[in-house]
Scaffold this active site. Structure first.
Site, PDB file in Angstrom:
ATOM      1  N   HIS A  45       0.857  -1.186   0.000  1.00 29.63           N
ATOM      2  CA  HIS A  45       0.000   0.000   0.000  1.00 29.63           C
ATOM      3  C   HIS A  45       0.891   1.233   0.000  1.00 29.63           C
ATOM      4  O   HIS A  45       1.690   1.433   0.919  1.00 29.63           O
ATOM      5  CB  HIS A  45      -0.929   0.016   1.222  1.00 29.63           C
ATOM      6  N   GLU A  48       1.423   3.595   3.024  1.00 27.49           N
ATOM      7  CA  GLU A  48       2.033   3.054   4.237  1.00 27.49           C
ATOM      8  C   GLU A  48       3.557   3.032   4.073  1.00 27.49           C
ATOM      9  O   GLU A  48       4.207   1.993   4.193  1.00 27.49           O
ATOM     10  CB  GLU A  48       1.474   1.655   4.519  1.00 27.49           C
ATOM     11  N   HIS A 152       2.270  -3.891   7.144  1.00 23.84           N
ATOM     12  CA  HIS A 152       1.255  -2.862   6.925  1.00 23.84           C
ATOM     13  C   HIS A 152       1.281  -1.893   8.104  1.00 23.84           C
ATOM     14  O   HIS A 152       2.061  -2.033   9.034  1.00 23.84           O
ATOM     15  CB  HIS A 152      -0.136  -3.498   6.806  1.00 23.84           C
ATOM     16  N   GLU A 214       1.003  -5.462  11.341  1.00 23.58           N
ATOM     17  CA  GLU A 214       0.432  -4.111  11.308  1.00 23.58           C
ATOM     18  C   GLU A 214       1.195  -3.251  12.311  1.00 23.58           C
ATOM     19  O   GLU A 214       1.036  -3.381  13.527  1.00 23.58           O
ATOM     20  CB  GLU A 214      -1.055  -4.144  11.662  1.00 23.58           C
TER      21      GLU A 214
END
Length: 238
Positions: A45, A48, A152, A214
């Site tokens: 992404h 990010e 992430h 994450e």
């Protein structure tokens, strides 16, 4: 791990090209010196960037490739350059994998964690329609890892179906809780693709664990200051 002053600004590990992005940017990975056991990847992404920043900073502690751990620093270089979550086609690459539940419906996301879902992206014209997705799948097939760590941010957890030794190591390193599920459907995601491959009775390359790391909501500098050395130590002993 020690981060010497003379190595902080230079990435010394070898890079190989495994494909090209929509805009023609090379997709690089850091090979390991032997058969690959773990693939660590960041930047799928483009919004990010802290994932790529932290992984790059941690890898600058190393002069040579790791024995059985390979790395993708940025799986979505066009999105990272443009500052967009998706690739240059507006596709969320983490909804473009060829899973049984892939859907052509638009993918909604949040501008910030507390906001309602106010951004729509495409899941692609078909499953696996994007060159970045196809290249990553080919790389996984080439390397045949038994585990993938996909970085992430900023939900602050370690998301994986089972609490394995790898999951526990990441939880301890980043002081994060384990979650068996992220709490919402992820059709076409890398994690779903790995789950389906594990469930397949005739999976050609054996089981494939996918762990979603994450990172917590912190500035890139703060992430490195707090976790950089510990993350490098973890990578060295994986």
């Amino acid at each position: 791990m020690e981060f010497a002053e003379e190595t902080r600004g230079r990435f010394r590990l070898p890079l190989e090209v495994y494909g090209r992005s929509v805009l023609g940017a090379p997709l690089h990975y850091v090979p390991c010196s032997g058969p690959c056991r773990i693939l660590v990847m960041a930047g799928i992404h483009g919004e990010e960037p802290e994932t790529t920043f932290l992984l790059s900073r941690a890898l600058r502690a190393f002069e040579t490739s790791l024995k059985d751990v390979a790395f993708v620093l940025c799986a979505n270089p066009d999105g990272m350059t443009l500052g967009t979550r998706g690739n240059a086609n507006g596709v969320d690459l983490n909804r473009n994998f060829p899973t049984s539940n892939w859907s052509p419906d638009p993918v909604s996301s949040r501008s910030v964690l507390e906001a309602p879902r106010d951004t729509l992206l495409s899941a692609g014209s078909a499953a696996g329609s994007e060159p970045e997705t196809c290249a990553l799948l080919n790389l996984i097939q080439q390397l045949r890892p038994t585990s993938i760590v996909s970085m992430h941010a900023p939900i602050a957890c370690v998301d994986a179906p089972a609490r394995t030794e790898l999951v526990n190591s990441l939880c301890e390193c980043f002081n994060l809780p384990w979650q068996a599920d992220i709490g919402y459907p992820t059709p076409g995601s890398l994690g779903t693709w790995c789950k389906e491959r594990c469930a397949a009775a005739n999976a050609p390359d054996g089981p494939l664990e996918c762990v979603t790391l994450e990172l917590p909501r912190m500035s890139p500098e703060a992430l490195f200051d707090r976790f950089g050395a510990a993350f490098a130590d973890l990578l060295a002993c994986l």
